[in-house]
Design a protein around this motif. Structure first.
Motif, PDB file in Angstrom:
ATOM      1  N   GLY A   1      15.791   9.096   2.155  1.00 48.76           N
ATOM      2  CA  GLY A   1      14.504   8.834   2.908  1.00 48.76           C
ATOM      3  C   GLY A   1      13.224   8.211   1.902  1.00 48.76           C
ATOM      4  N   SER A   2      11.757   8.182   2.777  1.00 50.26           N
ATOM      5  CA  SER A   2      11.072   7.935   1.563  1.00 50.26           C
ATOM      6  C   SER A   2       9.830   8.699   1.676  1.00 50.26           C
ATOM      7  CB  SER A   2      10.376   6.613   2.870  1.00 50.26           C
ATOM      8  OG  SER A   2      10.983   5.304   2.947  1.00 50.26           O
ATOM      9  N   PHE A   3       9.443   9.143   0.536  1.00 51.13           N
ATOM     10  CA  PHE A   3       8.753  10.072   0.297  1.00 51.13           C
ATOM     11  C   PHE A   3       7.831   9.411  -0.602  1.00 51.13           C
ATOM     12  CE2 PHE A   3       5.891  13.371  -1.932  1.00 51.13           C
ATOM     13  CZ  PHE A   3       6.792  14.802  -1.403  1.00 51.13           C
ATOM     14  N   THR A   4       6.344   8.970  -0.130  1.00 52.24           N
ATOM     15  CA  THR A   4       5.079   8.913  -1.206  1.00 52.24           C
ATOM     16  C   THR A   4       3.982   9.613  -0.489  1.00 52.24           C
ATOM     17  OG1 THR A   4       4.126   7.203   1.172  1.00 52.24           O
ATOM     18  CG2 THR A   4       5.517   6.521   0.227  1.00 52.24           C
ATOM     19  N   GLY A   5       3.013   8.682  -1.143  1.00 50.34           N
ATOM     20  CA  GLY A   5       1.074   9.967  -0.577  1.00 50.34           C
ATOM     21  C   GLY A   5       0.972   9.001   0.562  1.00 50.34           C
ATOM     22  N   LEU A   6      -0.097   9.459   0.780  1.00 47.88           N
ATOM     23  CA  LEU A   6      -0.656   9.060   1.910  1.00 47.88           C
ATOM     24  C   LEU A   6      -1.155   7.158   1.470  1.00 47.88           C
ATOM     25  CD1 LEU A   6      -2.863  12.192   3.511  1.00 47.88           C
ATOM     26  CD2 LEU A   6       0.043  11.237   4.399  1.00 47.88           C
ATOM     27  N   ASP A   7      -1.733   7.494   0.825  1.00 44.80           N
ATOM     28  CA  ASP A   7      -1.737   5.208   0.219  1.00 44.80           C
ATOM     29  C   ASP A   7      -0.907   5.045   0.251  1.00 44.80           C
ATOM     30  OD1 ASP A   7      -0.943   7.295  -1.791  1.00 44.80           O
ATOM     31  OD2 ASP A   7      -2.446   6.673  -3.231  1.00 44.80           O
ATOM     32  N   GLY A   8       0.412   5.338   0.163  1.00 47.76           N
ATOM     33  CA  GLY A   8       1.867   4.559   0.405  1.00 47.76           C
ATOM     34  C   GLY A   8       1.851   4.514  -0.798  1.00 47.76           C
ATOM     35  N   ARG A   9       1.911   4.995  -1.904  1.00 45.92           N
ATOM     36  CA  ARG A   9       2.494   4.934  -3.409  1.00 45.92           C
ATOM     37  C   ARG A   9       3.437   5.850  -2.719  1.00 45.92           C
ATOM     38  NH1 ARG A   9      -0.566   7.279  -8.352  1.00 45.92           N
ATOM     39  NH2 ARG A   9       0.973   7.234 -10.072  1.00 45.92           N
ATOM     40  N   PRO A  10       5.155   5.543  -3.706  1.00 44.17           N
ATOM     41  CA  PRO A  10       5.848   5.867  -3.683  1.00 44.17           C
ATOM     42  C   PRO A  10       5.725   7.157  -4.863  1.00 44.17           C
ATOM     43  CG  PRO A  10       6.310   3.880  -3.679  1.00 44.17           C
ATOM     44  CD  PRO A  10       5.019   3.952  -4.550  1.00 44.17           C
ATOM     45  N   GLY A  11       6.685   8.632  -4.376  1.00 44.08           N
ATOM     46  CA  GLY A  11       6.424   9.542  -5.501  1.00 44.08           C
ATOM     47  C   GLY A  11       5.816  10.225  -4.985  1.00 44.08           C
ATOM     48  N   PRO A  12       5.382  11.520  -5.606  1.00 46.78           N
ATOM     49  CA  PRO A  12       4.897  12.512  -5.977  1.00 46.78           C
ATOM     50  C   PRO A  12       3.199  12.821  -6.463  1.00 46.78           C
ATOM     51  CG  PRO A  12       6.247  13.092  -7.491  1.00 46.78           C
ATOM     52  CD  PRO A  12       6.134  11.478  -7.269  1.00 46.78           C
ATOM     53  N   HIS A  13       3.094  11.425  -6.274  1.00 47.32           N
ATOM     54  CA  HIS A  13       1.596  11.251  -7.687  1.00 47.32           C
ATOM     55  C   HIS A  13       0.202  11.298  -7.142  1.00 47.32           C
ATOM     56  CE1 HIS A  13       3.909  10.350 -10.671  1.00 47.32           C
ATOM     57  NE2 HIS A  13       5.198  10.009  -9.821  1.00 47.32           N
TER      58      HIS A  13
END
Length: 266
Positions: free
Chosen positions: A231-243
């Motif tokens: 799957g894909s996991f990003t912020g609402l800004d589209g930045r990948p990962g939990p940052h």
């Protein structure tokens, strides 16, 4: 490339210890609960579980840093364990069984620290999920009794199941209109809350989920479980990962549409 399997085995040992501590105090009539400065609850079980995990890590990985929700950061270096002793404390203190200990190892690399190991253990549900970079995601009761996870192949929003935690945060951020539009566009919505929707995305039983405000310890373990399941996991800004301080997770096929709705009027 490191295989991280020794670290994954250690994470399971940590989760076993935390599970014993948290289940022992779950539904205890004399459970002590305090209110933190941010007005969220913390129980004696949160603190005890984090102290227990930190103690194990001092002995087993003395060179690694630790970041935990209750006691902050300890140590420095290219490897950092990130701990949420009880994700879902509000559920825990009310006797709702949807809560979990989240344990992740993050390693420094391009773009900053990235999760390389994650364990999500929900003992009151009798479930545990885990992943290590390059080795896939799994669920089961132990490393030797597990099934591999794979996200769904649902490719149309009208067929998709969307999970979330609550409406309040979306309204506070001015994203409620987009959230409601998304809820109207999908087949089904459910507010499972906390760690669980992300695990359902990894399992393929839910297709997309999002939360508007989160901390690193809420996301590090869930992020790698989702991505190692395809799957894909990003912020609402589209930045990948939990940052990003918030999260959007999906089967990947619907990710751009998910972000589009949640950002459309923001």
């Amino acid at each position: 490339m490191p295989d991280y399997l020794d670290d994954l085995r250690l994470a399971h040992v940590l989760a076993d210890a935390a599970d014993a501590a948290t289940t022992d105090r779950f539904k205890a009539l004399d459970l002590k609960v305090e209110t933190k400065p941010d007005m969220t609850p913390v129980s004696e079980a949160d603190k005890a579980a984090e102290e227990l995990i930190r103690g194990h890590l001092r002995r087993a990985r003395p060179r690694d840093a630790v970041l935990g929700e209750e006691y902050g950061v300890e140590g420095t270096g290219p490897r950092r364990w990130v701990i949420d002793p009880i994700d879902g404390t509000k559920n825990y203190v009310r006797g709702v069984p949807v809560w979990a200990t989240l344990i992740s190892l993050m390693e420094a690399g391009e773009g900053g620290f990235q999760p390389v190991v994650g364990v999500v253990s929900a003992p009151a549900l009798g479930r545990r999920w885990w992943a290590a970079r390059g080795h896939g995601s799994f669920a089961g009761r132990s490393l030797s009794s597990a099934s591999r996870l794979q996200v769904s192949r649902v490719s149309r929003l009208s067929d998709a199941s969307f999970a979330y935690s609550s409406l309040g945060g979306w309204e506070e951020q001015g994203r409620l209109d987009g959230f409601l539009d998304l809820s109207r566009a999908v087949w089904r919505t459910r507010a499972y809350g906390d760690f669980w929707p992300y695990m359902m995305v990894a399992e393929g039983s839910v297709d997309l989920c999002a939360e508007p405000e989160l901390s690193l310890w809420d996301m590090a373990a869930t992020a790698i479980v989702v991505t190692e399941a395809g799957g894909s996991f990003t912020g609402l800004d589209g930045r990948p990962g939990p940052h990003s301080g918030n999260a959007a997770a999906s089967n990947g096929l619907l990710h751009d549409e998910l972000l589009g709705y949640l950002n459309q009027r923001y």
